[in-house]
Scaffold this motif. Structure first.
Motif, short mmCIF file in Angstrom:
data_model
loop_
_atom_site.label_atom_id
_atom_site.label_comp_id
_atom_site.label_asym_id
_atom_site.label_seq_id
_atom_site.Cartn_x
_atom_site.Cartn_y
_atom_site.Cartn_z
N LYS A 294 0.84 -1.19 0.00
CA LYS A 294 0.00 0.00 0.00
C LYS A 294 0.88 1.24 0.00
CE LYS A 294 -3.68 2.28 2.67
NZ LYS A 294 -4.58 2.16 3.85
N THR A 295 0.45 2.28 -0.71
CA THR A 295 1.15 3.56 -0.73
C THR A 295 0.20 4.62 -0.19
OG1 THR A 295 2.39 2.88 -2.68
CG2 THR A 295 2.42 5.22 -2.13
N ALA A 296 0.68 5.42 0.79
CA ALA A 296 -0.16 6.43 1.41
C ALA A 296 0.64 7.71 1.58
CB ALA A 296 -0.69 5.95 2.76
N LEU A 297 -0.10 8.83 1.65
CA LEU A 297 0.47 10.15 1.84
C LEU A 297 0.15 10.64 3.25
CD1 LEU A 297 1.96 12.40 0.16
CD2 LEU A 297 -0.31 13.39 -0.23
N PHE A 298 1.15 11.21 3.95
CA PHE A 298 1.00 11.67 5.32
C PHE A 298 1.40 13.15 5.41
CE2 PHE A 298 1.63 7.15 5.49
CZ PHE A 298 0.81 6.71 6.52
N ASN A 299 0.77 13.88 6.34
CA ASN A 299 1.10 15.29 6.53
C ASN A 299 2.22 15.45 7.56
OD1 ASN A 299 -0.09 14.92 9.03
ND2 ASN A 299 -1.96 16.03 8.51
N HIS A 300 2.52 16.70 7.94
CA HIS A 300 3.64 16.98 8.84
C HIS A 300 3.35 16.58 10.28
CE1 HIS A 300 1.00 20.42 9.41
NE2 HIS A 300 1.65 20.70 10.53
#
Length: 609
Positions: A294-300
């Motif tokens: 799985k590929t996911a985007l995370f914030n700061h």
């Protein structure tokens, strides 16, 4: 580097080295002092001002803009070269040999890049990009010793200017940015957890950030481009659960100011394959979990922002603007690359970069380079470049390609547009079929079996195909289980997996067949004669040319694929590669294939009338 100057890349192979302008020009550039022997190392400076390479007895530094010689270092045996962040210093490394003279034993040396004058040296038995680390302003360089990190001033490399002592330290990393920090890692030992501490460079009295964790034998550091945040990927050598051969991994977030840290919570079990920071925003992407990953985007704040879905992927990179994201599967995966628009969070296209072992964005952020390198793969070595729209714009086959390197350039020279730009007009588009066609495998992929077990493996597998008519009849009797090869004079073999009930039912079937069999030879001959031979008309029809529209279209597609394979062979022949006789014959058959396509096209037009 001016705003009008195109991008540039350099490559080294077994018997050649070249420098080319990047797309859309994609032309070979003249190198004044092109080496005549094999190049051992090749590297651009991080600011793009210099290009250095090493051959057997000399290291040469050239101006990356004019490709004219700047300095020559007469030093034999150099196998790796690196530049400091601003390109002021060149670091060379040679394989270690024991020497009585301490200065002669120095195999890691620092040189002035503009003059080629030696600044100092160290002894390092192994070398990597992290062996000698620099602050971005080049005021300090650092090296790891037993239990301490020593910081040197480039003008005085014979003595340490600062020393950071941490018991049990195994690795460290210096941050980018104007206020550099250093992060050190101490592995887990006994009941004590592993830890990462962060200090400002030059002020080691008190750590500004501290994070402890278990299950950490080694770590990888991922700094944000500004040096304000750090991702720590921890790994163990052994997975105690037994679910993974590669050990366990976890990801932790740390702020350089020391006001925030946490574990990045991932919702899938399995290894963490890759991590990448966005260069424009304080966000990062992670590829994790058992395949399909799985590929996911995370914030700061390490909170999930977007899910890119699951697929066989293990690589992720943002382009220099942070606008386009490449998610790929290399190594033992298929080599497919998905390109996503970060602004719209929609997939742009999928590329086929099978066999690639290097993948990097061009400095302008519009082109993606993938290369198949040796020695990982010694066949089909090539450089491929795609526009982010999915168009293949450059293809160059090479014999034993070792390395490809983009010339770095500030992203400010390539302003980001509101909308993604299309492929430039007039650019030469390479044939995607010739560049990506791979011969189809004639055998299905199966698990490896030693030679002595291959015959029995087919007998033991209920789903394997029968080896003979008698084997087929035997499988019908025993419910798909074969007894294996019969040996004359030996007692009958019991099939693997056969039960007593199956054996009794098989014996009854044999007795029934014996009662129904013909009683004499004449009856057997009559029974055989009653079976009519196949019709000659049917056999002739099976071998006739395609006579339906669907069959003609299938034949045309197959021939066009063959044309692509022929073109690929022609490119390899023109590049000077020696081909086999059957490959040369295949190239000569190009006209026959074209003629057959023309005949089928004419036949196809009759169906539409």
């Amino acid at each position: 580097m001016t705003a009008r100057e195109p991008t540039q890349f350099a490559y080294r192979a077994l018997r050649e080295m070249g420098v080319c302008s990047g797309p859309p020009e994609s032309t070979a550039l003249e190198l004044a002092d092109k080496p005549a022997t094999e190049v051992k190392a090749l590297k651009y400076s991080p600011n793009g001002s210099y290009l250095a390479w090493a051959v057997a007895d000399v290291v040469r530094i050239v101006d990356a803009h004019t490709l004219r010689s700047v300095a020559t270092i007469d030093r034999p045996g150099v196998v790796d070269v690196r530049f400091s962040p601003k390109g002021t210093y060149l670091v060379t490394w040679e394989r270690y040999t024991k020497q009585d003279d301490p200065e002669a034993a120095q195999n890691l040396r620092v040189w002035d890049a503009a003059t080629g004058v030696l600044q100092g040296g160290f002894v390092r038995k192994s070398f990597s990009a992290q062996a000698l680390q620099w602050t971005e302003d080049e005021k300090h360089c650092a090296m790891l010793y037993a239990g301490e990190v020593r910081f040197y001033v480039p003008a005085a490399l014979d003595r340490a200017a600062h020393v950071l002592k941490v018991e049990g330290i195994s690795s460290f990393s210096v941050s980018p940015g104007l206020a550099p920090a250093v992060a050190v890692f101490v592995p887990e030992r006994g009941s004590r957890p592993g830890l990462v501490r962060m200090y400002p460079v030059g002020s080691f009295a008190r750590a500004v950030a501290n994070k402890t964790f278990f299950k950490a034998d080694k770590v990888e550091f991922y700094w944000h481009a500004l040096g304000t945040s750090l991702l720590v990927l921890t790994q163990t050598d052994v997975d105690n659960t037994g679910r993974s051969y590669y050990g366990e991994s976890s990801l932790y977030f740390m702020a350089a100011a020391g006001n925030f840290d946490c574990r990045v919570v991932l919702d899938r079990e399995g290894p963490i394959h890759d991590v990448a920071w966005s260069p424009s925003e304080k966000e990062f992407a992670v590829v994790y979990g058992y395949m399909p990953a799985k590929t996911a985007l995370f914030n700061h704040r390490a909170e999930p922002v977007f899910d890119f879905g699951t697929a066989p992927r293990n690589f992720v990179r943002f382009n220099p603007h942070g606008r386009v994201l490449a998610i790929a599967g290399f190594g033992n995966l298929s080599g497919q690359v998905d390109l996503w628009d970060r602004r719209t969070l929609k997939k742009l296209c999928t590329l086929d970069a099978h066999g690639a072992s290097l993948c990097e964005w061009a400095p302008d952020g519009r082109y993606l380079l993938a290369a198949t390198l040796s020695p990982r793969l010694r066949v089909d070595n090539a450089i491929r470049i795609w526009h982010y729209s999915g168009a293949l714009v450059y293809y160059r086959p090479c014999n034993e390609l070792y390395h490809v390197d983009w010339r770095p350039a500030p992203v400010s020279l390539f302003p980001q547009r509101a909308a993604l730009s299309p492929v430039p007009t007039g650019i030469t588009i390479a044939d995607p079929v010739a560049a990506s066609a791979t011969p189809a495998s004639t055998k299905p992929a199966t698990a490896y079996r030693p030679p002595h077990a291959r015959t029995r493996a087919a007998a033991d597998s209920g789903s394997s195909s029968p080896r003979s008519l008698s084997d087929m009849a035997e499988r019908k009797v025993f419910g798909g289980v074969s007894t294996g090869r019969a040996v004359p004079g030996a007692p009958p073999r019991v099939p693997v997996g056969a039960t007593n009930e199956m054996l009794a039912r098989a014996g009854e079937k044999k007795r029934v067949r014996a009662r129904k069999a013909p009683k004499d030879e004449a009856a057997a001959v009559a029974q055989a004669a009653s079976i009519s031979p196949p019709s000659p008309a049917l056999s002739a029809a099976a071998k006739s040319a395609p006579d339906t529209e669907v069959e003609v279209l299938k034949r045309i597609r197959m021939l066009k694929k063959k044309i692509g394979q022929i073109d690929q062979l022609a490119v390899r022949r023109d590049a000077g590669e020696t081909l086999e006789l059957n490959q040369l014959a295949k190239i000569e058959s190009r006209s026959q294939v074209d003629d057959e396509i023309a005949e089928l096209a004419a036949k196809l037009s009759t169906f539409s009338t």
